[in-house]
Design an enzyme around this catalytic site. Structure first.
Site, PDB file in Angstrom:
ATOM      1  N   LYS A  13       6.724  10.175  -2.349  1.00 53.77           N
ATOM      2  CA  LYS A  13       7.729   9.370  -3.067  1.00 53.77           C
ATOM      3  C   LYS A  13       7.326   9.136  -4.518  1.00 53.77           C
ATOM      4  O   LYS A  13       8.109   9.319  -5.432  1.00 53.77           O
ATOM      5  CB  LYS A  13       7.914   7.982  -2.405  1.00 53.77           C
ATOM      6  CG  LYS A  13       8.378   8.005  -0.981  1.00 53.77           C
ATOM      7  CD  LYS A  13       8.547   6.607  -0.440  1.00 53.77           C
ATOM      8  CE  LYS A  13       7.240   5.793  -0.396  1.00 53.77           C
ATOM      9  NZ  LYS A  13       6.197   6.361   0.491  1.00 53.77           N
ATOM     10  N   ARG A  88      11.569  -1.768   1.740  1.00 53.75           N
ATOM     11  CA  ARG A  88      10.778  -1.276   2.863  1.00 53.75           C
ATOM     12  C   ARG A  88      11.180  -1.951   4.167  1.00 53.75           C
ATOM     13  O   ARG A  88      10.620  -1.634   5.208  1.00 53.75           O
ATOM     14  CB  ARG A  88       9.305  -1.589   2.592  1.00 53.75           C
ATOM     15  CG  ARG A  88       8.470  -0.384   2.230  1.00 53.75           C
ATOM     16  CD  ARG A  88       7.042  -0.860   2.111  1.00 53.75           C
ATOM     17  NE  ARG A  88       6.087   0.205   2.138  1.00 53.75           N
ATOM     18  CZ  ARG A  88       5.616   0.806   1.047  1.00 53.75           C
ATOM     19  NH1 ARG A  88       6.034   0.470  -0.134  1.00 53.75           N
ATOM     20  NH2 ARG A  88       4.704   1.745   1.177  1.00 53.75           N
ATOM     21  N   ARG A 127      -5.783  11.951  -1.320  1.00 51.63           N
ATOM     22  CA  ARG A 127      -5.117  11.301  -2.453  1.00 51.63           C
ATOM     23  C   ARG A 127      -6.149  10.585  -3.322  1.00 51.63           C
ATOM     24  O   ARG A 127      -7.054   9.923  -2.838  1.00 51.63           O
ATOM     25  CB  ARG A 127      -4.077  10.281  -1.962  1.00 51.63           C
ATOM     26  CG  ARG A 127      -3.550   9.430  -3.106  1.00 51.63           C
ATOM     27  CD  ARG A 127      -2.184   8.863  -2.853  1.00 51.63           C
ATOM     28  NE  ARG A 127      -2.134   7.835  -1.820  1.00 51.63           N
ATOM     29  CZ  ARG A 127      -0.992   7.226  -1.467  1.00 51.63           C
ATOM     30  NH1 ARG A 127       0.155   7.553  -2.014  1.00 51.63           N
ATOM     31  NH2 ARG A 127      -1.016   6.320  -0.533  1.00 51.63           N
ATOM     32  N   ARG A 160      -7.884   4.959  -2.659  1.00 53.88           N
ATOM     33  CA  ARG A 160      -7.400   3.590  -2.461  1.00 53.88           C
ATOM     34  C   ARG A 160      -7.970   2.973  -1.189  1.00 53.88           C
ATOM     35  O   ARG A 160      -8.119   3.651  -0.179  1.00 53.88           O
ATOM     36  CB  ARG A 160      -5.867   3.601  -2.364  1.00 53.88           C
ATOM     37  CG  ARG A 160      -5.183   3.528  -3.709  1.00 53.88           C
ATOM     38  CD  ARG A 160      -3.723   3.884  -3.639  1.00 53.88           C
ATOM     39  NE  ARG A 160      -3.013   3.230  -2.536  1.00 53.88           N
ATOM     40  CZ  ARG A 160      -1.704   3.379  -2.307  1.00 53.88           C
ATOM     41  NH1 ARG A 160      -0.983   4.136  -3.108  1.00 53.88           N
ATOM     42  NH2 ARG A 160      -1.134   2.774  -1.302  1.00 53.88           N
ATOM     43  N   ARG A 171      -0.305   1.870   8.782  1.00 59.63           N
ATOM     44  CA  ARG A 171       0.818   1.931   7.837  1.00 59.63           C
ATOM     45  C   ARG A 171       1.934   2.822   8.368  1.00 59.63           C
ATOM     46  O   ARG A 171       3.109   2.546   8.153  1.00 59.63           O
ATOM     47  CB  ARG A 171       0.317   2.439   6.478  1.00 59.63           C
ATOM     48  CG  ARG A 171      -0.508   1.384   5.750  1.00 59.63           C
ATOM     49  CD  ARG A 171      -1.343   1.974   4.648  1.00 59.63           C
ATOM     50  NE  ARG A 171      -0.536   2.509   3.577  1.00 59.63           N
ATOM     51  CZ  ARG A 171      -0.991   3.370   2.668  1.00 59.63           C
ATOM     52  NH1 ARG A 171      -2.254   3.771   2.711  1.00 59.63           N
ATOM     53  NH2 ARG A 171      -0.203   3.804   1.728  1.00 59.63           N
TER      54      ARG A 171
END
Ligand code: ADP
Ligand code: ADP
Ligand code: ZN
Length: 213
Positions: A13, A88, A127, A160, A171
């Site tokens: 996204k 969300r 990531r 992260r 998540r």
């Protein structure tokens, strides 16, 4: 043009929202980036948000909605924006919808970036994020020019805290329970568009451009 990005954590996204923002000259608004900037600055908001984010849970709707509505009320959002990571939950979508209705306005496109769970876990471990400017990389697919350094601002890149495998699994659960119902919400409004998020990021962007025109 007002756009909402939908999709699992790690679907791409943010990567696509930044490309859209550049191509169409509208701001990229990421609630996750706003929270992380506050965490970095050590604000009260940051402290509260971090306690949820580290567990892979959602920050409460009331707080999140307040932050988002403040942001889109700013001048640069007058001609539209691309929302990344908001809404969300159904209540968040309903508040946004009600606020836009008051202004005789509405979301033009909700773009669902579709990536199966199996791919997500692999993607997240690679990531790397810049906490200074919000840029995102992937150690294999979208590497920075110099390892560990942000191309855009020269800061150090990090994994992260919430991208560890256990947190990512949580998540994904939260996504399926609380966020996936938004696909139905925006389908009913007639603005949902789906793209295959498993292909190369440039190809995903071509599909999005074909939709946005
Ligand atoms: P992702 O890369 O998973 O899409 P984000 O940067 O959008 O991650 O969000 C990171 C975390 O910030 C979320 O797991 C959640 O704790 C919090 N967060 C971001 N946006 C929202 C939102 N709209 N509502 C509630 N929590 C949010
Ligand atoms: P989200 O905002 O949905 O959480 P990101 O845009 O941060 O997702 O992308 C998650 C990770 O996958 C990042 O490391 C990013 O560089 C990488 N990525 C994004 N798009 C693609 C793609 N099409 N193919 C492979 N990796 C991608
Ligand atoms: Zn940077």
């Amino acid at each position: 043009m007002k756009i909402v990005m939908l999709g699992a954590p790690g679907a791409g996204k943010g990567t696509q929202a930044k490309m859209i923002a550049k191509e169409y000259g509208i701001p990229h608004v990421s609630t996750g980036d706003i929270f992380r900037a506050n965490i970095k600055e050590g604000t009260e908001l940051g402290k509260e948000a971090k306690s949820y984010m580290d567990k892979g849970e959602l920050v409460p709707d009331e707080l999140t909605v307040r932050i988002l509505l403040d942001r889109v009320a700013q001048d640069d959002c007058k001609n539209g924006y691309v929302l990344d990571g908001f809404p969300r939950t159904i209540p968040q979508a309903e508040v946004l919808d009600a606020e836009l209705t008051k202004l005789n306005d509405a979301i033009d496109f909700a773009i669902d970036v579709d990536v199966p769970d199996e791919n997500i876990i692999r993607r997240m471990s690679g990531r790397r994020a810049c906490l200074k400017c919000g840029a995102t990389y992937h150690i294999e697919h979208i590497p920075p020019k110099q390892e560990g350094i942000c191309d855009a601002c020269g800061s150090e890149l990090v994994l992260r805290d919430d991208d560890k495998e256990e947190t990512v699994k949580n998540r994904l659960d939260v996504y399926h329970k609380q966020t996936q119902p938004l696909i139905d919400f925006y389908t009913k409004k007639g603005v949902l568009k789906s793209v295959d998020g498993t292909v190369d990021s440039a190809e995903v962007f071509s599909a999005i451009k074909a939709i946005l025109g």
